[in-house]
Design a protein around this motif. Sequence first.
Motif, PDB file in Angstrom:
ATOM      1  N   ARG A  67       0.853  -1.177   0.000  1.00 37.14           N
ATOM      2  CA  ARG A  67       0.000   0.000   0.000  1.00 37.14           C
ATOM      3  C   ARG A  67       0.893   1.232   0.000  1.00 37.14           C
ATOM      4  NH1 ARG A  67      -5.339  -1.484   1.854  1.00 37.14           N
ATOM      5  NH2 ARG A  67      -5.858   0.736   1.745  1.00 37.14           N
ATOM      6  N   GLY A  70      -3.535   6.102   0.713  1.00 37.47           N
ATOM      7  CA  GLY A  70      -4.908   6.061   0.237  1.00 37.47           C
ATOM      8  C   GLY A  70      -5.289   4.637  -0.127  1.00 37.47           C
ATOM      9  N   GLY A  71      -5.919   4.477  -1.268  1.00 40.90           N
ATOM     10  CA  GLY A  71      -6.290   3.139  -1.718  1.00 40.90           C
ATOM     11  C   GLY A  71      -5.358   2.558  -2.747  1.00 40.90           C
ATOM     12  N   ALA A  72      -4.210   3.192  -3.018  1.00 45.42           N
ATOM     13  CA  ALA A  72      -3.310   2.744  -4.076  1.00 45.42           C
ATOM     14  C   ALA A  72      -2.440   1.576  -3.617  1.00 45.42           C
ATOM     15  CB  ALA A  72      -2.426   3.888  -4.546  1.00 45.42           C
ATOM     16  N   LEU A 113      -0.577  -2.189 -10.758  1.00 48.46           N
ATOM     17  CA  LEU A 113      -1.013  -1.019 -10.014  1.00 48.46           C
ATOM     18  C   LEU A 113      -2.495  -1.186  -9.725  1.00 48.46           C
ATOM     19  CD1 LEU A 113      -0.438   1.828  -8.894  1.00 48.46           C
ATOM     20  CD2 LEU A 113      -1.029   2.738 -11.154  1.00 48.46           C
ATOM     21  N   GLY A 114      -2.860  -1.139  -8.440  1.00 53.78           N
ATOM     22  CA  GLY A 114      -4.236  -1.372  -8.056  1.00 53.78           C
ATOM     23  C   GLY A 114      -4.820  -0.226  -7.260  1.00 53.78           C
ATOM     24  N   TYR A 115      -6.139  -0.296  -7.102  1.00 58.41           N
ATOM     25  CA  TYR A 115      -6.847   0.673  -6.268  1.00 58.41           C
ATOM     26  C   TYR A 115      -7.917  -0.066  -5.475  1.00 58.41           C
ATOM     27  CZ  TYR A 115      -9.171   4.875  -4.652  1.00 58.41           C
ATOM     28  OH  TYR A 115      -9.705   5.849  -3.849  1.00 58.41           O
ATOM     29  N   VAL A 116      -7.886   0.117  -4.155  1.00 57.07           N
ATOM     30  CA  VAL A 116      -8.825  -0.555  -3.266  1.00 57.07           C
ATOM     31  C   VAL A 116     -10.151   0.198  -3.297  1.00 57.07           C
ATOM     32  CG1 VAL A 116      -9.279  -1.276  -0.899  1.00 57.07           C
ATOM     33  CG2 VAL A 116      -6.941  -1.380  -1.810  1.00 57.07           C
ATOM     34  N   VAL A 117     -11.190  -0.465  -3.773  1.00 58.67           N
ATOM     35  CA  VAL A 117     -12.498   0.182  -3.915  1.00 58.67           C
ATOM     36  C   VAL A 117     -13.426  -0.126  -2.745  1.00 58.67           C
ATOM     37  CG1 VAL A 117     -12.359   0.275  -6.422  1.00 58.67           C
ATOM     38  CG2 VAL A 117     -13.354  -1.742  -5.329  1.00 58.67           C
ATOM     39  N   MET A 122     -10.415  -4.968  -4.808  1.00 60.65           N
ATOM     40  CA  MET A 122      -9.417  -4.134  -5.469  1.00 60.65           C
ATOM     41  C   MET A 122      -9.497  -4.357  -6.977  1.00 60.65           C
ATOM     42  SD  MET A 122      -5.237  -4.095  -5.088  1.00 60.65           S
ATOM     43  CE  MET A 122      -5.014  -5.740  -5.778  1.00 60.65           C
ATOM     44  N   TYR A 124      -7.276  -3.616 -10.608  1.00 55.10           N
ATOM     45  CA  TYR A 124      -5.870  -3.400 -10.925  1.00 55.10           C
ATOM     46  C   TYR A 124      -5.611  -3.533 -12.424  1.00 55.10           C
ATOM     47  CZ  TYR A 124      -5.625  -8.510 -11.140  1.00 55.10           C
ATOM     48  OH  TYR A 124      -5.830  -9.831 -11.471  1.00 55.10           O
TER      49      TYR A 124
END
Length: 206
Positions: A67, A70-72, A113-117, A122, A124
């Motif tokens: 991590r 943020g959510g990245a 590269l991901g983003y936690v929703v 997540m 990615y």
Amino acid sequence: MRKLVIATAAAAFGAALATPALAQSQEPFSGPRVEVLAGWDHLNADGGNSDGRDGFTYGGAVGYDARIGGGAVVGIEGEIDGATTRARASGILNATDSFRLKAGRDLYVGGRLGYVVSPKAMIYAKAGYTNARFNARYFDGTSTYYQNSSNLGGYRLGAGVEYNLTPMAYVKGEYRYSHYGHVDGLSNFDPNVDRHQIVAGVGLRF
């Protein structure tokens, strides 16, 4: 290949059971991971009237995610796969020639590269280098067969969704496109090879 995947998954499961406190203290979607994968595989090879291009892919992967605020999430991963897929074509350079392409092992290394929703989900995107083995055979339509086994290197792009079942276990779904370039040594025919895959995975973090 299949025995290696099963052994890797069993070892990871045992390690994960032995370290529950560590997994629960980590942020979601972070830390080392191991997974098994399976799904649909589709080969493309230039020229002619193609058929029989769909098959089954299976394999395993290891990776590490972090991590970064943020959510990245950023991560690295490596993967080894096998496949049952064979592509066939005819009428390529003349009315009576034919071509067969069989997929073998595929090695991949890259990043994502991901983003936690949500706390459990997540999305990615991924990109990296892939190297696959292909066995190609071309018949010129008269009397000559040309055959070549090649390791072709190229790139892979993909995107997916990962969902946590527990602090340690997760499932994922992923689409990826891989481009390998040309198969040489088949007389005047040098097909350009790429593939599309949709895979599902089950993994553990520890």
